[in-house]
Scaffold this motif. Structure first.
Motif, PDB file in Angstrom:
ATOM      1  N   PRO A   1       0.839  -1.208   0.000  1.00 59.18           N
ATOM      2  CA  PRO A   1       0.000   0.000   0.000  1.00 59.18           C
ATOM      3  C   PRO A   1       0.870   1.253   0.000  1.00 59.18           C
ATOM      4  O   PRO A   1       2.047   1.219   0.372  1.00 59.18           O
ATOM      5  N   CYS A   2       0.288   2.376  -0.405  1.00 61.96           N
ATOM      6  CA  CYS A   2       1.013   3.642  -0.353  1.00 61.96           C
ATOM      7  C   CYS A   2       1.198   4.056   1.111  1.00 61.96           C
ATOM      8  O   CYS A   2       0.561   3.515   2.015  1.00 61.96           O
ATOM      9  N   SER A   3       2.063   5.029   1.324  1.00 65.71           N
ATOM     10  CA  SER A   3       2.378   5.443   2.697  1.00 65.71           C
ATOM     11  C   SER A   3       1.144   5.947   3.444  1.00 65.71           C
ATOM     12  O   SER A   3       0.997   5.713   4.649  1.00 65.71           O
ATOM     13  N   THR A   4       0.266   6.647   2.737  1.00 61.29           N
ATOM     14  CA  THR A   4      -0.950   7.150   3.378  1.00 61.29           C
ATOM     15  C   THR A   4      -1.789   5.997   3.913  1.00 61.29           C
ATOM     16  O   THR A   4      -2.309   6.052   5.037  1.00 61.29           O
ATOM     17  N   THR A   5      -1.906   4.942   3.113  1.00 60.79           N
ATOM     18  CA  THR A   5      -2.694   3.780   3.544  1.00 60.79           C
ATOM     19  C   THR A   5      -2.000   3.040   4.680  1.00 60.79           C
ATOM     20  O   THR A   5      -2.654   2.597   5.640  1.00 60.79           O
ATOM     21  N   ILE A   6      -0.682   2.884   4.592  1.00 61.50           N
ATOM     22  CA  ILE A   6       0.066   2.214   5.667  1.00 61.50           C
ATOM     23  C   ILE A   6      -0.117   2.961   6.985  1.00 61.50           C
ATOM     24  O   ILE A   6      -0.374   2.356   8.040  1.00 61.50           O
ATOM     25  N   TYR A   7      -0.008   4.280   6.923  1.00 59.68           N
ATOM     26  CA  TYR A   7      -0.197   5.101   8.123  1.00 59.68           C
ATOM     27  C   TYR A   7      -1.618   4.951   8.667  1.00 59.68           C
ATOM     28  O   TYR A   7      -1.833   4.830   9.884  1.00 59.68           O
ATOM     29  N   THR A   8      -2.607   4.925   7.757  1.00 56.74           N
ATOM     30  CA  THR A   8      -4.001   4.782   8.167  1.00 56.74           C
ATOM     31  C   THR A   8      -4.243   3.412   8.788  1.00 56.74           C
ATOM     32  O   THR A   8      -4.996   3.294   9.768  1.00 56.74           O
ATOM     33  N   ILE A   9      -3.619   2.369   8.239  1.00 56.92           N
ATOM     34  CA  ILE A   9      -3.753   1.027   8.814  1.00 56.92           C
ATOM     35  C   ILE A   9      -3.250   1.016  10.255  1.00 56.92           C
ATOM     36  O   ILE A   9      -3.892   0.452  11.156  1.00 56.92           O
ATOM     37  N   TYR A  10      -2.101   1.655  10.488  1.00 55.54           N
ATOM     38  CA  TYR A  10      -1.573   1.694  11.853  1.00 55.54           C
ATOM     39  C   TYR A  10      -2.506   2.485  12.776  1.00 55.54           C
ATOM     40  O   TYR A  10      -2.749   2.075  13.924  1.00 55.54           O
ATOM     41  N   LYS A  11      -3.026   3.603  12.285  1.00 51.88           N
ATOM     42  CA  LYS A  11      -3.927   4.413  13.109  1.00 51.88           C
ATOM     43  C   LYS A  11      -5.188   3.630  13.483  1.00 51.88           C
ATOM     44  O   LYS A  11      -5.720   3.787  14.590  1.00 51.88           O
ATOM     45  N   GLU A  12      -5.665   2.771  12.573  1.00 53.22           N
ATOM     46  CA  GLU A  12      -6.890   2.028  12.825  1.00 53.22           C
ATOM     47  C   GLU A  12      -6.656   0.782  13.672  1.00 53.22           C
ATOM     48  O   GLU A  12      -7.527   0.380  14.449  1.00 53.22           O
ATOM     49  N   THR A  13      -5.495   0.131  13.511  1.00 52.31           N
ATOM     50  CA  THR A  13      -5.233  -1.118  14.236  1.00 52.31           C
ATOM     51  C   THR A  13      -4.418  -0.912  15.507  1.00 52.31           C
ATOM     52  O   THR A  13      -4.453  -1.765  16.398  1.00 52.31           O
ATOM     53  N   LYS A  14      -3.649   0.174  15.572  1.00 53.23           N
ATOM     54  CA  LYS A  14      -2.735   0.421  16.696  1.00 53.23           C
ATOM     55  C   LYS A  14      -1.760  -0.747  16.876  1.00 53.23           C
ATOM     56  O   LYS A  14      -1.349  -1.067  17.994  1.00 53.23           O
ATOM     57  N   SER A  15      -1.389  -1.384  15.773  1.00 56.32           N
ATOM     58  CA  SER A  15      -0.547  -2.573  15.853  1.00 56.32           C
ATOM     59  C   SER A  15       0.492  -2.553  14.746  1.00 56.32           C
ATOM     60  O   SER A  15       0.148  -2.456  13.564  1.00 56.32           O
ATOM     61  N   TYR A  16       1.771  -2.676  15.127  1.00 57.47           N
ATOM     62  CA  TYR A  16       2.838  -2.787  14.132  1.00 57.47           C
ATOM     63  C   TYR A  16       2.757  -4.133  13.410  1.00 57.47           C
ATOM     64  O   TYR A  16       3.086  -4.231  12.220  1.00 57.47           O
ATOM     65  N   LYS A  17       2.303  -5.163  14.125  1.00 60.52           N
ATOM     66  CA  LYS A  17       2.248  -6.505  13.537  1.00 60.52           C
ATOM     67  C   LYS A  17       1.268  -6.547  12.371  1.00 60.52           C
ATOM     68  O   LYS A  17       1.612  -6.998  11.267  1.00 60.52           O
ATOM     69  N   TRP A  18       0.053  -6.052  12.580  1.00 58.41           N
ATOM     70  CA  TRP A  18      -0.951  -6.103  11.520  1.00 58.41           C
ATOM     71  C   TRP A  18      -0.621  -5.121  10.402  1.00 58.41           C
ATOM     72  O   TRP A  18      -0.918  -5.391   9.232  1.00 58.41           O
ATOM     73  N   THR A  19      -0.011  -4.010  10.753  1.00 53.65           N
ATOM     74  CA  THR A  19       0.412  -3.055   9.716  1.00 53.65           C
ATOM     75  C   THR A  19       1.485  -3.673   8.825  1.00 53.65           C
ATOM     76  O   THR A  19       1.450  -3.531   7.597  1.00 53.65           O
ATOM     77  N   ALA A  20       2.439  -4.370   9.449  1.00 57.16           N
ATOM     78  CA  ALA A  20       3.495  -5.025   8.679  1.00 57.16           C
ATOM     79  C   ALA A  20       2.928  -6.123   7.783  1.00 57.16           C
ATOM     80  O   ALA A  20       3.314  -6.257   6.621  1.00 57.16           O
ATOM     81  N   LEU A  21       1.971  -6.908   8.310  1.00 54.15           N
ATOM     82  CA  LEU A  21       1.366  -7.971   7.507  1.00 54.15           C
ATOM     83  C   LEU A  21       0.617  -7.388   6.316  1.00 54.15           C
ATOM     84  O   LEU A  21       0.741  -7.887   5.187  1.00 54.15           O
ATOM     85  N   ALA A  22      -0.159  -6.329   6.556  1.00 53.92           N
ATOM     86  CA  ALA A  22      -0.910  -5.701   5.470  1.00 53.92           C
ATOM     87  C   ALA A  22       0.011  -5.087   4.427  1.00 53.92           C
ATOM     88  O   ALA A  22      -0.357  -4.969   3.248  1.00 53.92           O
TER      89      ALA A  22
END
Length: 472
Positions: free
Chosen positions: A428-449
């Motif tokens: 995903p683009c950086s905006t989406t990666i950042y949004t994923i982290y904001k929504e999940t509050k998890s580095y693990k799920w952000t890294a997987l996505a």
């Protein structure tokens, strides 16, 4: 006893006397009277015939929109129309913005910055400014069309019917029926699609929707798909069939993304996100005319401008990095040229090249700058006399000139097809990666996505390359 206590006791005695006079069930009678009056008002002002007619009309429409025979074709047709309207409708305003920001303001800013050292002028104007200009020109018009159109369909009451039609498919893949809505939102912007997963109550199913949203082609990737399909797929057939062949190829990529959404959702639900599929009662609201101007305003402020602002925050440093790696030399070659050479081996295995891989690395902040970056890096690597210098991104109005540059850079039909696949299947683009982290509050799920689609893209491109070289 104080005077206040005496007064309070007198008030209690009067209340008891009043209740004895009017009856113990006064409260119940009062409430019943209110309901009776309300019922009479409703009967006088609301026509039961109108309500019955509306219900019958809604039922007739639903029998078509949610039927097994017509539900899916109509759903695909409406989504295709919205995407067509977005792509076609955005062409003119995108051209106007590009003319203003790139053709007019960029040379003006270069002239104004001429007293500065060349490296500072290049870093600020050719690097940071150009990257921001590309993102705004390419990203703003499509979002300003797609998001209001999508919200109007939501207000109209059609989107719950989409969720109803796709509910069984998502259940079979271990996901939630409302993921149909978040996936559809992802076609406009994956970051907005990730935010939209808030409508899913189950944390497990919401994570599945977040991780797989990148498989929906966002508006930043549609131009890449259309351009490459026109150059390489359209050229395989007679000219009068070129447009149809290109359109078919792009639709195939989009449908492949939808298919991978189901496959990946099923895989996740059976491995790292095991659990029971939740049930929910999907209420189909009555159809109603949307509040047009309020919807337009809300969509532009709450979705378009917020997402664009986040994209700009990430695009600015990306432009700076692109300019730096193209203008800092080690020996007789720039960092970019050294990197391209080192990535060519991997690119060969994947049916791509070092230019494409480097472009996708430095263009993580925004998919909108992938093609300008590829063209700039190709010109730099091959020595073609195009563009305004190293690190200065550009695009050409002529598809023929664009095709000539790419083919001079060694592109073939395999390169074009694999680029379309990798455009679908990359991080995903950086905006989406950042949004994923904001929504999940998890580095693990952000890294997987972030990593999962890249791995899938590398595998699919490798398989496609080997099959092509085996049979062609």
């Amino acid at each position: 006893m104080s005077q206040e206590n005496k007064d309070f006791e007198k008030l209690i005695e009067k209340t008891k006397k009043l209740r004895w006079e009017i009856g113990e069930d006064f409260h119940d009678n009062l409430i019943q009277g209110i309901y009776t009056d309300a019922s009479e008002i409703v009967n006088e002002t609301v026509s039961n015939k109108d309500k019955s007619a509306n219900r019958k009309l809604n039922s007739k429409i639903d029998r078509i929109l949610t039927s097994k025979r017509w539900g899916f074709p109509i759903m695909i047709g409406i989504l295709a129309f919205v995407l067509w309207l977005t792509i076609i409708g955005a062409n003119y305003p995108s051209s106007m913005l590009a003319s203003l920001l790139l053709d007019t303001l960029h040379p003006l800013l270069k002239d104004l910055s001429s007293p500065l050292p060349w490296w500072l002028s290049g870093f600020l104007i050719d690097g940071i400014y150009l990257s921001l200009a590309w993102v705004i020109a390419v990203m703003l018009p499509p979002m300003a069309i797609f998001f209001p159109a999508f919200t109007l369909l939501e207000d109209l009451g059609y989107l719950p019917r989409v969720a109803f039609n796709l509910d069984s498919l998502f259940k079979k893949s271990g996901a939630h029926g409302k993921q149909a809505l978040t996936m559809s939102m992802g076609f406009g912007c994956n970051a907005a699609g990730v935010v939209a997963t808030r409508i899913i109550d189950s944390p497990r199913e919401r994570l599945i929707a977040i991780i797989t949203n990148n498989f929906a082609l966002c508006n930043g990737r549609w131009p890449t798909q259309v351009l490459i399909a026109t150059i390489f797929i359209g050229a395989l057939v007679p000219s009068y069939l070129s447009g149809l062949a290109s359109l078919t190829a792009v639709i195939f990529i989009a449908l492949l993304g939808v298919s991978l959404t189901f496959v990946t959702s099923y895989f996740l639900s059976k491995t790292v996100l095991k659990g029971e599929v939740s049930t929910f009662n999907l209420e189909l609201p009555p159809y109603r005319p949307p509040m047009f101007w309020k919807t337009i305003y809300t969509s532009l402020i709450d979705r378009t401008l917020i997402v664009l602002w986040r994209a700009c925050l990430f695009a600015a440093p990306a432009g700076a990095i692109i300019w730096l790696i193209c203008n800092i030399y080690i020996g007789d070659q720039s960092i970019a040229q050294h990197t391209i050479t080192s990535l060519d081996g991997l690119g060969f295995l994947l049916g791509l090249n070092g230019v494409i891989i480097l472009a996708y690395i430095v263009a993580i902040p925004a998919n909108e700058i992938v093609i300008p970056t590829i063209l700039m890096l190709t010109v730099m690597a091959t020595g073609i006399n195009f563009g305004e210098g190293n690190g200065v991104m550009f695009e050409l109005e002529s598809i023929e000139d664009t095709a000539q540059i790419l083919k001079t850079g060694g592109w073939t039909i395999l390169t074009g097809v694999n680029l379309m696949l990798f455009s679908l299947l990359h991080n995903p683009c950086s905006t989406t990666i950042y949004t994923i982290y904001k929504e999940t509050k998890s580095y693990k799920w952000t890294a997987l996505a972030t990593v999962l689609p890249v791995v899938m893209g590398l595998i699919i491109c490798f398989i496609t390359t080997q099959l092509y070289r085996l049979f062609m």
